[in-house]
Design a protein around this motif. Structure first.
Motif, PDB file in Angstrom:
ATOM      1  N   PRO A  51       0.793  -1.196  -0.004  1.00 30.57           N
ATOM      2  CA  PRO A  51      -0.114  -0.061  -0.016  1.00 30.57           C
ATOM      3  C   PRO A  51       0.888   1.351   0.012  1.00 30.57           C
ATOM      4  CG  PRO A  51      -1.029  -1.541   1.438  1.00 30.57           C
ATOM      5  CD  PRO A  51       0.307  -2.175   0.806  1.00 30.57           C
ATOM      6  N   SER A  52       1.913   1.313   0.789  1.00 32.37           N
ATOM      7  CA  SER A  52       2.898   2.633   0.824  1.00 32.37           C
ATOM      8  C   SER A  52       3.247   2.790  -0.720  1.00 32.37           C
ATOM      9  CB  SER A  52       3.990   2.246   1.673  1.00 32.37           C
ATOM     10  OG  SER A  52       4.684   1.324   1.102  1.00 32.37           O
ATOM     11  N   LYS A  53       3.301   2.078  -1.621  1.00 32.19           N
ATOM     12  CA  LYS A  53       3.953   2.376  -2.839  1.00 32.19           C
ATOM     13  C   LYS A  53       2.856   2.520  -4.160  1.00 32.19           C
ATOM     14  CE  LYS A  53       8.350   2.150  -2.095  1.00 32.19           C
ATOM     15  NZ  LYS A  53       9.059   3.282  -1.906  1.00 32.19           N
ATOM     16  N   VAL A  54       1.576   2.517  -3.645  1.00 33.19           N
ATOM     17  CA  VAL A  54       0.485   2.425  -4.713  1.00 33.19           C
ATOM     18  C   VAL A  54       0.550   3.966  -5.475  1.00 33.19           C
ATOM     19  CG1 VAL A  54      -1.850   2.696  -4.789  1.00 33.19           C
ATOM     20  CG2 VAL A  54      -1.294   1.175  -3.651  1.00 33.19           C
ATOM     21  N   VAL A  55       0.798   5.087  -4.716  1.00 25.37           N
ATOM     22  CA  VAL A  55       1.116   6.213  -5.357  1.00 25.37           C
ATOM     23  C   VAL A  55       1.744   6.507  -6.367  1.00 25.37           C
ATOM     24  CG1 VAL A  55       1.554   8.881  -4.636  1.00 25.37           C
ATOM     25  CG2 VAL A  55       0.177   7.585  -3.130  1.00 25.37           C
ATOM     26  N   GLU A  56       3.116   5.785  -6.223  1.00 25.68           N
ATOM     27  CA  GLU A  56       4.138   5.589  -7.190  1.00 25.68           C
ATOM     28  C   GLU A  56       3.911   5.101  -8.340  1.00 25.68           C
ATOM     29  OE1 GLU A  56       4.537   5.397  -3.950  1.00 25.68           O
ATOM     30  OE2 GLU A  56       6.402   6.393  -3.143  1.00 25.68           O
ATOM     31  N   VAL A  57       3.338   3.774  -8.224  1.00 26.14           N
ATOM     32  CA  VAL A  57       2.818   3.015  -9.387  1.00 26.14           C
ATOM     33  C   VAL A  57       1.682   3.714 -10.141  1.00 26.14           C
ATOM     34  CG1 VAL A  57       1.471   1.008  -9.943  1.00 26.14           C
ATOM     35  CG2 VAL A  57       3.655   0.917  -8.253  1.00 26.14           C
ATOM     36  N   GLN A  58       0.713   4.443  -9.405  1.00 22.75           N
ATOM     37  CA  GLN A  58      -0.407   5.139 -10.245  1.00 22.75           C
ATOM     38  C   GLN A  58       0.060   6.328 -11.033  1.00 22.75           C
ATOM     39  OE1 GLN A  58      -3.609   5.368  -7.122  1.00 22.75           O
ATOM     40  NE2 GLN A  58      -4.752   4.699  -8.847  1.00 22.75           N
ATOM     41  N   ALA A  59       1.172   7.218 -10.167  1.00 20.98           N
ATOM     42  CA  ALA A  59       1.920   8.016 -11.092  1.00 20.98           C
ATOM     43  C   ALA A  59       2.620   7.780 -12.450  1.00 20.98           C
ATOM     44  CB  ALA A  59       2.819   8.742 -10.152  1.00 20.98           C
ATOM     45  N   LEU A  60       3.076   6.586 -12.285  1.00 21.21           N
ATOM     46  CA  LEU A  60       4.266   5.914 -13.324  1.00 21.21           C
ATOM     47  C   LEU A  60       3.164   5.420 -14.392  1.00 21.21           C
ATOM     48  CD1 LEU A  60       6.767   4.172 -11.473  1.00 21.21           C
ATOM     49  CD2 LEU A  60       7.150   6.384 -12.888  1.00 21.21           C
ATOM     50  N   ALA A  61       1.918   4.744 -14.039  1.00 19.33           N
ATOM     51  CA  ALA A  61       1.100   3.944 -14.973  1.00 19.33           C
ATOM     52  C   ALA A  61      -0.007   4.907 -15.483  1.00 19.33           C
ATOM     53  CB  ALA A  61       0.507   2.868 -14.423  1.00 19.33           C
ATOM     54  N   GLY A  62      -0.113   5.931 -14.598  1.00 16.81           N
ATOM     55  CA  GLY A  62      -1.159   6.904 -15.047  1.00 16.81           C
ATOM     56  C   GLY A  62      -2.426   6.517 -14.801  1.00 16.81           C
ATOM     57  N   ASP A  63      -3.666   7.274 -14.636  1.00 23.25           N
ATOM     58  CA  ASP A  63      -4.937   7.000 -14.177  1.00 23.25           C
ATOM     59  C   ASP A  63      -5.905   7.885 -14.631  1.00 23.25           C
ATOM     60  OD1 ASP A  63      -7.215   6.192 -12.867  1.00 23.25           O
ATOM     61  OD2 ASP A  63      -6.328   6.371 -10.797  1.00 23.25           O
ATOM     62  N   SER A  64      -6.488   7.386 -15.842  1.00 18.43           N
ATOM     63  CA  SER A  64      -7.479   8.143 -16.451  1.00 18.43           C
ATOM     64  C   SER A  64      -8.722   8.591 -15.797  1.00 18.43           C
ATOM     65  CB  SER A  64      -7.999   7.476 -17.728  1.00 18.43           C
ATOM     66  OG  SER A  64      -8.726   6.189 -17.323  1.00 18.43           O
ATOM     67  N   THR A  65      -8.930   8.066 -14.785  1.00 16.67           N
ATOM     68  CA  THR A  65     -10.295   8.248 -13.845  1.00 16.67           C
ATOM     69  C   THR A  65      -9.790   9.884 -13.264  1.00 16.67           C
ATOM     70  OG1 THR A  65     -10.912   5.905 -13.697  1.00 16.67           O
ATOM     71  CG2 THR A  65     -11.489   7.654 -12.056  1.00 16.67           C
ATOM     72  N   ASP A  66      -8.528   9.859 -12.478  1.00 18.07           N
ATOM     73  CA  ASP A  66      -8.107  11.056 -11.887  1.00 18.07           C
ATOM     74  C   ASP A  66      -7.242  12.088 -12.667  1.00 18.07           C
ATOM     75  OD1 ASP A  66      -9.224   9.942  -9.590  1.00 18.07           O
ATOM     76  OD2 ASP A  66      -7.383   8.856  -9.205  1.00 18.07           O
ATOM     77  N   ASN A  67      -7.290  11.639 -14.099  1.00 24.02           N
ATOM     78  CA  ASN A  67      -6.631  12.556 -15.066  1.00 24.02           C
ATOM     79  C   ASN A  67      -5.266  12.660 -14.616  1.00 24.02           C
ATOM     80  OD1 ASN A  67      -6.713  14.093 -17.320  1.00 24.02           O
ATOM     81  ND2 ASN A  67      -7.059  15.918 -16.100  1.00 24.02           N
ATOM     82  N   VAL A  68      -4.551  11.631 -14.498  1.00 23.08           N
ATOM     83  CA  VAL A  68      -2.879  11.567 -14.366  1.00 23.08           C
ATOM     84  C   VAL A  68      -2.485  10.909 -15.474  1.00 23.08           C
ATOM     85  CG1 VAL A  68      -1.169  10.461 -12.803  1.00 23.08           C
ATOM     86  CG2 VAL A  68      -3.384  11.239 -11.734  1.00 23.08           C
ATOM     87  N   PRO A  69      -1.818  11.678 -16.260  1.00 25.10           N
ATOM     88  CA  PRO A  69      -1.245  10.839 -17.654  1.00 25.10           C
ATOM     89  C   PRO A  69      -0.213   9.855 -17.386  1.00 25.10           C
ATOM     90  CG  PRO A  69      -0.454  13.139 -17.155  1.00 25.10           C
ATOM     91  CD  PRO A  69      -1.374  12.730 -15.949  1.00 25.10           C
ATOM     92  N   GLY A  70       0.596   9.686 -16.717  1.00 23.63           N
ATOM     93  CA  GLY A  70       1.418   8.872 -16.383  1.00 23.63           C
ATOM     94  C   GLY A  70       2.698   8.992 -17.299  1.00 23.63           C
ATOM     95  N   VAL A  71       3.572   7.718 -17.276  1.00 24.26           N
ATOM     96  CA  VAL A  71       4.728   7.850 -18.242  1.00 24.26           C
ATOM     97  C   VAL A  71       4.175   6.998 -19.708  1.00 24.26           C
ATOM     98  CG1 VAL A  71       6.876   6.987 -18.661  1.00 24.26           C
ATOM     99  CG2 VAL A  71       5.982   8.056 -16.449  1.00 24.26           C
ATOM    100  N   ARG A  72       4.273   7.496 -20.779  1.00 25.30           N
ATOM    101  CA  ARG A  72       4.086   6.669 -21.797  1.00 25.30           C
ATOM    102  C   ARG A  72       4.797   5.393 -21.894  1.00 25.30           C
ATOM    103  NH1 ARG A  72       4.284   9.498 -27.583  1.00 25.30           N
ATOM    104  NH2 ARG A  72       2.908  10.782 -26.186  1.00 25.30           N
ATOM    105  N   GLY A  73       4.096   4.368 -22.224  1.00 22.39           N
ATOM    106  CA  GLY A  73       4.637   2.858 -22.185  1.00 22.39           C
ATOM    107  C   GLY A  73       4.722   2.140 -20.989  1.00 22.39           C
ATOM    108  N   ILE A  74       4.377   2.880 -19.962  1.00 23.32           N
ATOM    109  CA  ILE A  74       4.456   2.210 -18.452  1.00 23.32           C
ATOM    110  C   ILE A  74       3.071   1.818 -18.165  1.00 23.32           C
ATOM    111  CG2 ILE A  74       5.386   2.315 -16.257  1.00 23.32           C
ATOM    112  CD1 ILE A  74       7.772   3.787 -17.010  1.00 23.32           C
ATOM    113  N   GLY A  75       2.862   0.518 -17.894  1.00 21.90           N
ATOM    114  CA  GLY A  75       1.417   0.270 -17.206  1.00 21.90           C
ATOM    115  C   GLY A  75       1.552   0.024 -15.584  1.00 21.90           C
ATOM    116  N   VAL A  76       0.692  -0.771 -15.183  1.00 20.76           N
ATOM    117  CA  VAL A  76       0.850  -1.045 -13.670  1.00 20.76           C
ATOM    118  C   VAL A  76       1.802  -2.357 -13.517  1.00 20.76           C
ATOM    119  CG1 VAL A  76      -0.534  -2.122 -11.672  1.00 20.76           C
ATOM    120  CG2 VAL A  76      -1.468  -0.336 -13.107  1.00 20.76           C
ATOM    121  N   LYS A  77       1.631  -3.225 -14.372  1.00 24.80           N
ATOM    122  CA  LYS A  77       2.839  -4.150 -14.059  1.00 24.80           C
ATOM    123  C   LYS A  77       4.157  -3.591 -14.390  1.00 24.80           C
ATOM    124  CE  LYS A  77       4.156  -8.790 -15.745  1.00 24.80           C
ATOM    125  NZ  LYS A  77       3.708 -10.020 -16.479  1.00 24.80           N
TER     126      LYS A  77
END
Length: 106
Positions: A51-77
């Motif tokens: 749980p302490s790293k969820v924010v970092e993963v979402q920032a990298l992968a992006g989240d369209s629901t929250d309008n966070v673009p993320g890094v192109r080519g990086i998904g959750v996995k």
């Protein structure tokens, strides 16, 4: 306040952003859409990180629901499997000055 008092807390929400707040034995989520309790194991299953790293993963992968673009080519996995979330955590207090290139004005 509840945590300091030792009261076990359940957050009732289906918002995955709140998964970062999970602390086993203290704070859990109850997803009303799936009728399911969420502890650290379920967060690890979904994001591949605690749980302490969820924010970092979402920032990298992006989240369209929250309008966070993320890094192109990086998904959750990829975000969870890489060392990027750890690197972000280590460099959180680090600042570097970025110099602007000299560009001739028209």
């Amino acid at each position: 306040m509840a945590r300091e008092s030792g009261v076990r807390t359940t957050i009732v929400s289906s918002d995955k952003d709140l998964m970062q707040l999970v602390v086993d034995g203290e704070i859990e989520l109850f997803d009303t859409m799936k009728n399911k309790r969420i502890a650290s194991a379920e967060v690890m299953e979904r994001f591949g990180v605690p749980p302490s790293k969820v924010v970092e993963v979402q920032a990298l992968a992006g989240d369209s629901t929250d309008n966070v673009p993320g890094v192109r080519g990086i998904g959750v996995k990829t975000a969870a499997d890489s060392s990027l979330p750890s690197a972000i955590g280590r460099s959180a207090g680090t600042r570097r000055e970025v110099k602007q290139p000299n560009v001739a004005k028209p």
